[in-house]
Structures are given as C-alpha cells and as structure tokens.
Design an enzyme around this catalytic site. Sequence first.
Site, short mmCIF file in Angstrom:
data_model
loop_
_atom_site.label_atom_id
_atom_site.label_comp_id
_atom_site.label_asym_id
_atom_site.label_seq_id
_atom_site.Cartn_x
_atom_site.Cartn_y
_atom_site.Cartn_z
N GLU A 175 0.80 -1.24 0.00
CA GLU A 175 0.00 0.00 0.00
C GLU A 175 0.84 1.29 0.00
O GLU A 175 0.63 2.18 0.82
CB GLU A 175 -0.98 -0.03 1.19
N ASN A 216 2.06 -5.23 -3.11
CA ASN A 216 0.66 -5.54 -2.82
C ASN A 216 -0.12 -4.25 -2.54
O ASN A 216 0.34 -3.40 -1.76
CB ASN A 216 0.63 -6.45 -1.57
N HIS A 252 -10.39 -5.92 -2.39
CA HIS A 252 -11.42 -5.52 -1.42
C HIS A 252 -12.49 -4.72 -2.16
O HIS A 252 -12.32 -3.51 -2.39
CB HIS A 252 -10.82 -4.65 -0.32
N GLU A 281 -6.36 -10.44 -1.27
CA GLU A 281 -7.18 -10.15 -0.08
C GLU A 281 -8.65 -9.99 -0.44
O GLU A 281 -9.34 -9.07 0.01
CB GLU A 281 -6.68 -8.85 0.60
N ASP A 283 -12.44 -9.76 -0.69
CA ASP A 283 -13.73 -9.81 0.00
C ASP A 283 -14.64 -8.77 -0.64
O ASP A 283 -14.17 -7.87 -1.34
CB ASP A 283 -13.64 -9.66 1.53
O1 G3I Z 1 -4.14 -7.56 18.96
C1 G3I Z 1 -4.83 -6.43 19.52
C2 G3I Z 1 -5.41 -6.77 20.84
O2 G3I Z 1 -4.35 -7.04 21.74
C3 G3I Z 1 -6.25 -5.60 21.34
O3 G3I Z 1 -6.88 -5.95 22.52
C4 G3I Z 1 -7.32 -5.22 20.32
C5 G3I Z 1 -8.12 -4.00 20.72
O4 G3I Z 1 -8.72 -3.38 19.61
O5 G3I Z 1 -6.67 -4.93 19.10
C6 G3I Z 1 -5.94 -6.01 18.57
O6 G3I Z 1 -5.34 -5.62 17.37
C7 G3I Z 1 -6.19 -5.52 16.25
C8 G3I Z 1 -5.66 -6.43 15.17
O7 G3I Z 1 -6.38 -6.26 13.97
C9 G3I Z 1 -5.70 -7.89 15.58
O8 G3I Z 1 -7.01 -8.27 15.81
C10 G3I Z 1 -6.18 -4.08 15.76
O9 G3I Z 1 -6.84 -3.24 16.71
C11 G3I Z 1 -6.87 -3.97 14.42
O10 G3I Z 1 -6.72 -2.65 13.91
C12 G3I Z 1 -6.28 -4.94 13.46
O11 G3I Z 1 -6.97 -4.84 12.23
C13 G3I Z 1 -6.34 -5.42 11.10
C14 G3I Z 1 -6.05 -4.34 10.06
O12 G3I Z 1 -5.46 -4.94 8.92
C15 G3I Z 1 -5.10 -3.27 10.58
O13 G3I Z 1 -4.90 -2.26 9.63
C16 G3I Z 1 -7.28 -6.45 10.50
O14 G3I Z 1 -7.46 -7.54 11.42
C17 G3I Z 1 -6.70 -6.98 9.18
O15 G3I Z 1 -7.68 -7.75 8.53
C18 G3I Z 1 -6.35 -5.80 8.27
O16 G3I Z 1 -5.78 -6.33 7.10
C19 G3I Z 1 -5.41 -5.38 6.10
C20 G3I Z 1 -4.18 -5.95 5.39
O17 G3I Z 1 -3.17 -6.24 6.32
C21 G3I Z 1 -3.68 -4.98 4.32
N1 G3I Z 1 -4.74 -4.61 3.40
C22 G3I Z 1 -5.99 -4.15 4.02
C23 G3I Z 1 -6.50 -5.16 5.03
C24 G3I Z 1 -7.83 -4.72 5.60
O18 G3I Z 1 -7.71 -3.54 6.34
#
Ligand code: G3I
Length: 369
Positions: A175, A216, A252, A281, A283
């Site tokens: 990105e 990517n 996406h 990715e 969806d």
């Molecule tokens: O692990 C912590 C946890 O300890 C905490 O209690 C909790 C509280 O909110 O947060 C947890 O972390 C979260 C993490 O996912 C794991 O679940 C983050 O807040 C959350 O922001 C994070 O989101 C991820 C996101 O990337 C971050 O930008 C999504 O799961 C994940 O699907 C998403 O994936 C991205 C790709 O990497 C790149 N392309 C876009 C895609 C969708 O956004």
Amino acid sequence: MKFRRSVVVLAVGLTALLGAQTGAAGATVPPLRDSAKPPGGTAVPPDSLRALASKVGLRIGTAVNTDALATNAKYRQITADQFSTVTPENVMKWQVVEPTKGAYDWSAADQLVKFAKANGQLVRGHTLVWQNQLPTWLTAGNYTSTQLRHLLRKHITDEVTHFRGHIWQWDVVNEAFNDDGTMRDTIWLRAMGPSYIADAFRWAHQADPRALLFYNDYNIEGMGAKSDAVYLLAKQLRAQGVPINGIGAQGHLDTKYGFPNQMRQNLQRFADLGLKVALTEVDVRTTVPVTTPEQLAQNADYSQMLEACLLVRACISYTVWGFGDAFSWVPGVFAGEGSADIYDENLQPKASYFALQQTLMLASGAPHR
Ligand code: G3I
C-alpha cells in the site's frame, strides 16, 4: 430464474474465453505440487475450492485469524479442507513480531507455518513494509532517517531469514500509493525517499532468494490512476534489475462501487512485464442487512475476480481475506457494512462460496499455471 439465466451466460462466456486461451498457454510450465492432497495422504473434499482449483494449478487461499485457528475446530477444518495457501491476517506484521525492540515473537506465525505444512498448503508472508501496525517503539522513537533505514533493513532481513524456505510469496511492500497515483506519505517515504521500495526488495531477496517477492495494494484491480502508477513502478523496477516477482491486487470490493474496470487486461499487463500476479485479499462488502440484488452482486464480484485470474496464466493464487463473517475486519472499519465473506457468522457456506465453486468447476479449460 433470473439467477439461473446469468449462471448459464457465465458458463458459456467463461468456457468461450478459456477455450480461446488454452492454445496460447503451452504445456511446458511445470505444475505446482498437487494442492488437492495434504502430505499425510488424506484427500481433501473433491468439490472443495482447493481441489477444484488444483486442476488448473491455481492456489486458493485465505487469510487466517490465528486465534480462531487455535480455538475453533470448525474453523480449522474449513481452513484445511478448502484452501491450498494461507496468509497470516496479522501475525507476521511488525507490531506482532517485534513488540519490544530487539525481542522477537514468532510464535503465532510459526504455528501457522506448521499448520500449513501439515495440510499441504503454501504460505503467503504478509507484510514486511507497511505504514500500519508498526510497533510503538518504532513510531514514537524519534529515529533519524539513517536509523530508520537501518531498522527497516534489519526488520526485513531478520523476518525473511526466520521464515526462509517456508514462504511461497512475500508481500514485501504494502500500500505505498494513494488512489490518485501519487506516493503515500509514510514514515518510509519521508526517511528514505521512493528508493525504499527497491531497497526493500533487494534486502528481502538477499535473505531468501527463492521466495516470490510481491508488491501488494488495493484499488489496483482494474485500470486507473493507481494501477497505472504501480505499473510504472513495476516496469522501472524490472528495468533496474530489482528482484520483484509479482503484483498482488488485494480485491477488497464494495457492491456500491461496481466491478473494477478491465480487470483481466490490467492483470495481463503486469504479467506481460514478466511478473506473476495474485488476488491477495478478496472480500466483497455491502450494506447490512443484505438485499437480494446486493447478494447477487457479491456473488458476481467474487466469481468475476476469479475469472479474471483464471484467464491470466501468470495469476497463481486467489486468496480471500478471511472466510467467515464473524472474523471479518469490515464491520469494524465501515459502519453499516459487512457480510463480506464466503461463509456466514456460523461458518456455513454462502451463495458467494457456491459461486466460486461453480466458476472453478467450469474452469477446466483455463491455462495451467
Ligand atoms: O491484537 C490487539 C489486541 O491485543 C487488542 O486488545 C485489540 C483492541 O482493539 O486490538 C488487537 O489488534 C487488532 C488487530 O487487527 C488484531 O485483531 C487491531 O486493533 C486492528 O486494527 C487490526 O486490524 C487489522 C487491520 O489490517 C489493521 O490495519 C485487520 O485484522 C486486518 O484484517 C487488516 O488487514 C489489512 C491488510 O493487512 C492490508 N490490506 C488491508 C487489510 C484490511 O484492512
């Protein structure tokens, strides 16, 4: 009735398109090892996505939520049965692997690599250079540009070395562009200028010369300003001999924006640079509760992205960004939207799953990759 008619049209259209390409494909590309059979010998279901796709050498993948994988038997079973490649949704990101400077934690990612090996799956590594999910010690560290360059080099080298030999495709840079095609203002661009991208690929290649190295991004599935910018970057990197092997189009989609413009042609132009391509990715989100037209649009988006991939021989994998709506990132980011995945909240397959399955059943004439 309407739906059945569109399926017939799809079948005829895909068969015609695939038929047209079969001759050009040649038969010399060595097949990947059979992705329909885990090494233990237990065959996966013959109508699973992975088994159907293996007939044309395509890998079907999913992003994996490693907490669910560790605790939910049904989630684990679907992951093993349906997919021939896995991507860690979060656990290879810098914030997770190095929460404290110099103290690595590979445990969750190692578990996933082990699971993949046991189930005859390949791993997409995700992701080495990004502006999100960085550890606080890094973002709040007031490092100089020179220090940031050294830190990035060390991060890439250490992570790629740790997983050397176990990663099929690495998302090296993620990105790096804005939707208008300009470079995204990130900690890396500010520290190093645009050359950080070439450097990242070189460092990753030094650490694992056999991994396929990908750029990517999202909103590069079709022709447009952003994909033009990535195309130009890829062309320049190839001309400079930078070890880039592929372009990942994330996929996406949102039903309200329609299908990307000329997706197959767009993937093909990257392939024509000598690169692999992948849908990384996928969806398709929509407003909830989902109406019938929205659901039909979702089915069509999922299968048309798969068709675009099938029609481009350099497209080696099609990965969904998680398969169960209960684990999707979408509702947390887009208020009022969701239902983006191919299984519902109870891990039951949805119409979009069957749309993918049917597209794969019709794909036997696609070029083998
Ligand atoms: O692990 C912590 C946890 O300890 C905490 O209690 C909790 C509280 O909110 O947060 C947890 O972390 C979260 C993490 O996912 C794991 O679940 C983050 O807040 C959350 O922001 C994070 O989101 C991820 C996101 O990337 C971050 O930008 C999504 O799961 C994940 O699907 C998403 O994936 C991205 C790709 O990497 C790149 N392309 C876009 C895609 C969708 O956004």
